[in-house]
Design a protein around this motif. Structure first.
Motif, PDB file in Angstrom:
ATOM      1  N   UNK A   3      67.131  46.572  42.605  1.00 52.50           N
ATOM      2  CA  UNK A   3      68.211  47.278  41.895  1.00 52.50           C
ATOM      3  C   UNK A   3      67.647  48.131  40.749  1.00 52.50           C
ATOM      4  N   UNK A   4      66.728  47.543  39.990  1.00 50.46           N
ATOM      5  CA  UNK A   4      66.123  48.300  38.885  1.00 50.46           C
ATOM      6  C   UNK A   4      65.263  49.452  39.413  1.00 50.46           C
ATOM      7  N   UNK A   5      64.546  49.193  40.500  1.00 48.55           N
ATOM      8  CA  UNK A   5      63.661  50.233  41.042  1.00 48.55           C
ATOM      9  C   UNK A   5      64.460  51.468  41.459  1.00 48.55           C
ATOM     10  N   UNK A   6      65.681  51.259  41.893  1.00 48.90           N
ATOM     11  CA  UNK A   6      66.526  52.383  42.307  1.00 48.90           C
ATOM     12  C   UNK A   6      66.765  53.353  41.157  1.00 48.90           C
ATOM     13  N   UNK A   7      66.676  52.869  39.913  1.00 44.74           N
ATOM     14  CA  UNK A   7      66.930  53.719  38.738  1.00 44.74           C
ATOM     15  C   UNK A   7      65.721  54.554  38.333  1.00 44.74           C
ATOM     16  N   UNK A   8      64.570  54.342  38.976  1.00 46.96           N
ATOM     17  CA  UNK A   8      63.344  55.009  38.523  1.00 46.96           C
ATOM     18  C   UNK A   8      62.959  56.198  39.384  1.00 46.96           C
ATOM     19  N   UNK A   9      63.894  56.709  40.173  1.00 51.10           N
ATOM     20  CA  UNK A   9      63.565  57.812  41.079  1.00 51.10           C
ATOM     21  C   UNK A   9      63.020  59.002  40.286  1.00 51.10           C
ATOM     22  N   UNK A  10      61.919  59.563  40.764  1.00 55.27           N
ATOM     23  CA  UNK A  10      61.302  60.714  40.102  1.00 55.27           C
ATOM     24  C   UNK A  10      60.273  60.340  39.066  1.00 55.27           C
ATOM     25  N   UNK A  11      60.139  59.070  38.783  1.00 55.97           N
ATOM     26  CA  UNK A  11      59.211  58.626  37.739  1.00 55.97           C
ATOM     27  C   UNK A  11      57.791  58.594  38.295  1.00 55.97           C
ATOM     28  N   UNK A  12      56.859  59.169  37.570  1.00 54.48           N
ATOM     29  CA  UNK A  12      55.469  59.214  38.013  1.00 54.48           C
ATOM     30  C   UNK A  12      54.749  57.928  37.618  1.00 54.48           C
ATOM     31  N   UNK A  13      53.563  57.684  38.169  1.00 53.51           N
ATOM     32  CA  UNK A  13      52.812  56.494  37.766  1.00 53.51           C
ATOM     33  C   UNK A  13      52.545  56.435  36.266  1.00 53.51           C
ATOM     34  N   UNK A  14      52.246  57.582  35.661  1.00 55.56           N
ATOM     35  CA  UNK A  14      51.988  57.582  34.214  1.00 55.56           C
ATOM     36  C   UNK A  14      53.231  57.187  33.434  1.00 55.56           C
ATOM     37  N   UNK A  15      54.382  57.687  33.868  1.00 58.31           N
ATOM     38  CA  UNK A  15      55.638  57.318  33.210  1.00 58.31           C
ATOM     39  C   UNK A  15      55.940  55.833  33.410  1.00 58.31           C
ATOM     40  N   UNK A  16      55.624  55.336  34.583  1.00 57.91           N
ATOM     41  CA  UNK A  16      55.862  53.917  34.847  1.00 57.91           C
ATOM     42  C   UNK A  16      54.988  53.049  33.955  1.00 57.91           C
ATOM     43  N   UNK A  17      53.729  53.451  33.769  1.00 61.13           N
ATOM     44  CA  UNK A  17      52.855  52.717  32.849  1.00 61.13           C
ATOM     45  C   UNK A  17      53.447  52.701  31.449  1.00 61.13           C
ATOM     46  N   UNK A  18      53.919  53.877  31.035  1.00 63.60           N
ATOM     47  CA  UNK A  18      54.485  53.974  29.689  1.00 63.60           C
ATOM     48  C   UNK A  18      55.695  53.057  29.539  1.00 63.60           C
ATOM     49  N   UNK A  19      56.575  53.075  30.527  1.00 66.32           N
ATOM     50  CA  UNK A  19      57.776  52.241  30.471  1.00 66.32           C
ATOM     51  C   UNK A  19      57.428  50.755  30.519  1.00 66.32           C
ATOM     52  N   UNK A  20      56.450  50.418  31.328  1.00 66.05           N
ATOM     53  CA  UNK A  20      56.005  49.030  31.416  1.00 66.05           C
ATOM     54  C   UNK A  20      55.537  48.534  30.051  1.00 66.05           C
ATOM     55  N   UNK A  21      54.749  49.352  29.377  1.00 69.03           N
ATOM     56  CA  UNK A  21      54.247  48.961  28.049  1.00 69.03           C
ATOM     57  C   UNK A  21      55.367  48.973  27.014  1.00 69.03           C
TER      58      UNK A  21
END
Length: 1036
Positions: free
Chosen positions: A198-216
């Protein structure tokens, strides 16, 4: 397995000497040679679970091994990491960087050393490189799997959803569930699978770098982030866990934090056998005794934890590496251990200065390319020049066009990539250059923070644009957004340093030959009269003014006509009031240039004396301008109407934003609407200089004085409107740089100063951007967002505020305490002069607030309901500082944003500017030809240079429609070259900032003095407070 002697270490990349015991900042010290002898192979387990073997001399200190690992990874910010291994007693310890490896690792063949994160900074935005954030994200992933990073189910699912996004890309439920079935990120993952999807569905368009940033972003708010527990007992024998973090020493019971001792409270740390001792500073309000004692399992456990505490304190609290203690003559007492390496401040300072090369890297578990592999491709001849567009892996100066100043100098000949295709897949290991420091083909070479900013091509193929006469390297004020069909904005990663000031082939390509006019016999002999050069300044600045008018009358109008985005009423208010001005000033420029041709003797005029003047031309045309006054009065109305239209229509807002991304719009759009009012002030200054230069008996004096009287009258009539509109324009410009506040532009609010200050908190000094108005002080942080904006963190109403210097109280240089009615903050400026400017302006603003009727209304922390057209409105998520569920909003798919605005320049240069400075900058605008030379180049290159908005814009010629590059001048020093620099030319001035040096050469003494005058106004900001009483507050 790498050859240590042949690989640059992080130390060498940071520009510091390599040593194992001497401070890296001490000049003149030579590092001891790396011990020779037998090599030993040591296995290193990386954060992506791969293993690498490194051969190092067995007598080498631990630092050699760590440097080898960082060099292998091309990791610049390696100081955050360390090597840990189990010692002979099976206790996990950190590798000591000063001790020989052989004395620490007894049996290297049977030991696997782990490369892990050692120091977790309080704010993940302090990690400047994408590679560093990627490694931190791997550490978080590892801690989750091992159960060290505990959190609730929602946070765990959110963390894993970002990991999944970085590894497999956009949401696909089937792929998601298959991937989760094969990969276990936490022990009880099955129960969370639905939430993760469900959460992954909200991250469409997010790049790996953005995902790292959000994770941190999520992980850093968790209590166990970066925590390594060390079992102990208190005095009563209760089992507890001790840990150390950037803030100080923490006490846990199980996984619950029950106490914390900030570094500011700790006076001394020591250990005695199994007892760990914390000596606190005296505090009458504290319930704790002077010394706290904890019992650990053994002396080795105790000493290991003490060492970690010493290193954390030094890394996060000290400005530089502590000096080694002198060795005792007879005997030693206590441990000689000390922190070795750079402190966090030194690492941050280095990365801001730049100087390191960027390389692409492979994400082992990711099926998506790293940003770096697309961020910038180097050229063959110039490894320092980044790409001008993500659409191409090569850089060209137009089809068949020559590079600036060099007919034979071509950039790289790499094949161009279609917009939708990534480049060749990066190799599993970081690419290395076959020759020296030059990166290999495909290796990324991004601009550094404090160098010149490449202003990248904004060509948006999906939007029609007016025909553009030239195809040279393009530039605009926004600092380089991706083309419309590329979702990632390059300013997203600090690796691209988009927001920082600039590097460009024009300014940095030293391999190309220069246009050099060394042959003095070929130079034209111009008149030497100062009046001639004043008249020539009218001509050069008029050319720039006409180009600025064309931005509205030609480019903007052409774009508007192709898209039905602007109401007819607004069109009729803007364009009919600019077209007559453009027509008039085209004729004026032609007349001035004809007079200059006669003055120089380039025509057939026989009676030269009658033409060696400019006053008559100025008088005639200024009298003609008076008939255009009705149009000038309408410009303020047009500016207000445009901003109101943008506020009420999402479509118009997007349209204007897209136009600002075009390379011809090198300044904010609303700035061009004020250009006609500013131009009147320039005429007034020119005529004042002419009247001052001429004696009353001169035949041109009478016309100049009459023209000055006419223009002075016009300026006086429009002066009030001009001040009001400048403030209005500045508020709207700042509004674009801020998120988290919507009602910044309200009647009566005046902008006073903006700039970078360090805010003191429990986490130490953190850089914040402050915005001072006449009723409130805002402080913000620059998140790593797609829109590159500043997020409002807090606001202090000025009513009832007091300000006091508190350097002695807190031990921080240039420190101030601001005490509001409900909140107090401690801030520190970068220098004494900066502190004095802030004190002066804040005190003046407080006085203005006190004279007002009462406290200012509270600013909104989040935007109110959208009042834009219903058919155009879209929802906008708001981010809460402590709300994990809102973590994605800081990297929402927002519009590309200008990355070299004055706010960003102040952030990177750690300085400030006031509204007084902006007003002075409006008066000090200049254009003309200059010869430019690099520090290490031989020839001079001729460029057309425009100075405006604290910035130099560079063109190949005055006929170009857009600049090639720009150089923000805040923070630069302006001097005259010394004898030792061997610049044997007249009229040369020097601009330098840290290691960046540029020489510029003017054509005459007058033009040299004028350039020095206007540039000095930008490089040294004014400390004068604007003299405004409350009655003069701006209302609109």
């Amino acid at each position: 397995m790498g050859e240590i002697e042949q690989r640059p270490t992080p130390g060498s990349r940071l520009g510091a000497p390599e040593n194992s015991g001497i401070s890296t900042l001490e000049r003149g010290q030579k590092p001891p040679p790396t011990p020779s002898g037998k090599l030993v192979s040591i296995k290193i387990q990386m954060l992506d679970d791969t293993q690498e073997a490194f051969e190092v001399p067995q007598r080498a200190p631990g630092k050699v091994l760590l440097d080898a690992v960082c060099s292998h990874l091309n990791l610049v910010e390696g100081d955050y990491f360390g090597l840990e291994f189990p010692d002979h007693k099976k206790i996990t310890v950190w590798l000591d960087l000063l001790k020989p490896i052989v004395k620490q690792i007894r049996r290297p063949k049977h030991v696997v050393v782990r490369f892990v994160v050692k120091f977790f900074p309080p704010d993940h935005t302090q990690l400047q490189e994408e590679l560093t954030r990627y490694l931190f994200a791997l550490q978080v992933k590892q801690d989750l799997a091992q159960g060290r990073l505990t959190c609730n189910d929602t946070s765990a699912a959110l963390l894993i959803s970002h990991i999944v996004q970085s590894e497999i890309g956009d949401f696909d439920e089937t792929l998601d569930r298959e991937h989760l079935a094969k990969n276990k990120y936490i022990p009880q993952q099955d129960a969370l699978e639905d939430k993760i999807v469900e959460f992954h569905h909200n991250h469409i368009g997010q790049t790996p770098a953005e995902s790292d940033f959000q994770l941190l972003e999520i992980a850093r708010r968790l209590e166990m982030y970066g925590i390594r527990l060390h079992p102990a007992k208190d005095r009563e024998g209760t089992k507890i866990n001790l840990a150390v973090a950037n803030t100080g020493i923490l006490v846990f019971q199980g996984f619950t934090k029950i106490n914390a001792f900030n570094w500011a409270k700790v006076r001394k740390l020591s250990f005695k056998r199994k007892r760990f001792l914390i000596k606190l500073r005296p505090d009458a309000n504290s319930a704790y005794q002077d010394t706290l004692e904890f019992l650990m399992a053994s002396r080795d456990f105790c000493k290991s934890f003490w060492k970690i505490c010493v290193e954390h304190h030094a890394f996060f609290r000290l400005f530089e590496e502590p000096k080694p203690k002198p060795k005792p003559v007879l005997f030693s007492r206590g441990s000689s251990f000390r922190f070795s390496g750079r402190t966090q401040k030194q690492v941050l300072d280095y990365v801001k200065e730049g100087g390191h090369k960027k390389v692409q890297f492979e994400r082992k578990h990711s099926k998506i390319h790293s940003i770096r592999s697309l961020a910038s491709q180097p050229t063959e001849l110039n490894s320092e020049a980044p790409d001008q567009s993500q659409q191409s892996a090569s850089l060209t100066f137009g089809e068949g066009a020559d590079s600036p100043g060099a007919p034979s100098c071509q950039q790289g000949k790499e094949p161009k990539l279609p917009p939708g295709e990534p480049g060749p897949h990066p190799s599993p290991t970081p690419r290395r250059s076959p020759a020296g420091n030059k990166p290999a083909d495909g290796a990324a070479s991004a601009p550094t923070e404090e160098e010149e900013e490449v202003v990248k091509d904004r060509t948006q193929q999906s939007k029609p644009q007016p025909p553009q006469p030239s195809t040279e390297l393009s530039v605009n004020s926004q600092g380089g957004a991706a083309p419309a069909n590329v979702t990632l904005s390059p300013n997203l990663s600090p690796d691209t340093k988009q927001a920082s000031p600039l590097i460009s082939p024009l300014l940095n390509d030293q391999a190309c030959p220069r246009t050099d006019d060394e042959d003095e016999s070929r130079r034209k002999r111009f008149p030497t009269d100062k009046a001639y050069f004043i008249a020539k300044e009218v001509s050069t600045t008029e050319r720039t003014y006409l180009k600025d008018l064309e931005v509205i009358t030609s480019w903007f109008q052409s774009t508007v006509s192709k898209e039905d985005s602007m109401p007819e009423a607004l069109k009729s208010l803007i364009f009919p009031n600019f077209e007559p001005l453009h027509k008039f000033h085209t004729s004026f420029l032609k007349e001035v240039e004809q007079r200059l041709a006669l003055w120089e003797g380039r025509s057939n005029a026989q009676i030269r004396g009658d033409y060696q003047r400019i006053g008559d031309v100025m008088l005639k045309n200024i009298q003609g301008m008076k008939h255009l006054a009705a149009h000038l009065w309408k410009h303020s109305e047009a500016l207000e109407a445009l901003e109101n239209g943008i506020k009420s229509s999402r479509r118009l807002e997007n349209f204007c934003r897209d136009f600002e991304l075009q390379k011809v719009c090198y300044l904010p759009l609303n700035t061009f609407l004020l250009r006609p009012l500013h131009r009147l002030m320039h005429y007034k200054q020119v005529l004042e200089r002419l009247c001052k230069h001429y004696p009353p008996s001169h035949h041109d004096f009478r016309d100049c004085r009459a023209a000055l009287a006419e223009i002075t009258e016009m300026v006086a009539q429009l002066h009030g409107t001009m001040i009001k509109m400048e403030n209005f324009q500045k508020l709207h410009e700042l509004k674009k740089d801020l998120i988290g506040i919507d009602n910044l532009v309200v009647p009566g609010r005046e902008f006073i100063r903006l700039g970078s200050l360090s805010k003191l908190s429990g986490k130490g000094l953190q850089q914040r951007m402050f915005f001072l108005f006449n009723d409130v002080l805002l402080y913000t942080s620059r998140g790593l967002t797609a829109s590159n904006q500043f997020k409002v963190h807090g606001q202090l109403p000025l009513y009832g505020m007091t300000i006091e210097e508190s350097e002695d109280e807190w031990g921080v240089p240039h420190c101030l305490t601001l005490r509001g009615q409900r909140q107090s903050i401690i801030v520190a400026a970068s220098s004494r002069s900066e502190m004095e400017k802030w004190v002066e302006d804040i005190q003046m603003a407080i006085d203005l607030a006190e004279k007002s009727s009462g406290p200012a209304p509270e600013l909104l922390a989040s935007s109110p309901p959208d009042n834009k057209s219903p058919d155009e409105a879209t929802s906008a998520d708001q981010e809460s500082e402590d709300d994990l569920s809102a973590s994605r909003t800081s990297l929402e798919r927002q519009a590309p944003h200008r990355g070299n605005t004055m706010v960003h320049v102040c952030w990177h240069r750690n300085t400030s500017v006031s509204m007084v400075d902006f007003s002075i900058a409006v008066e000090n605008q200049l254009s003309g030809n200059l010869l430019r030379k690099f520090k290490n180049s031989n020839g001079w290159q001729k460029l057309w240079v425009v100075f405006t908005n604290f910035c130099l814009f560079f063109y190949k010629s005055h006929q170009d429609n857009h600049p090639l590059a720009s150089l923000p001048l805040l923070g630069y020093s302006l001097t005259i070259p010394s004898e030792s620099e061997n610049i044997h030319k007249d009229h040369v001035f020097k601009l330098h900032f840290k290691s960046h040096v540029y020489y510029f050469r003017a054509e005459s003494e007058y033009t040299f003095e004028r350039w020095m005058e206007v540039i000095r106004s930008a490089t040294s900001s004014s400390s004068r407070a604007p003299v405004l009483s409350h009655k003069e507050s701006l209302v609109y």
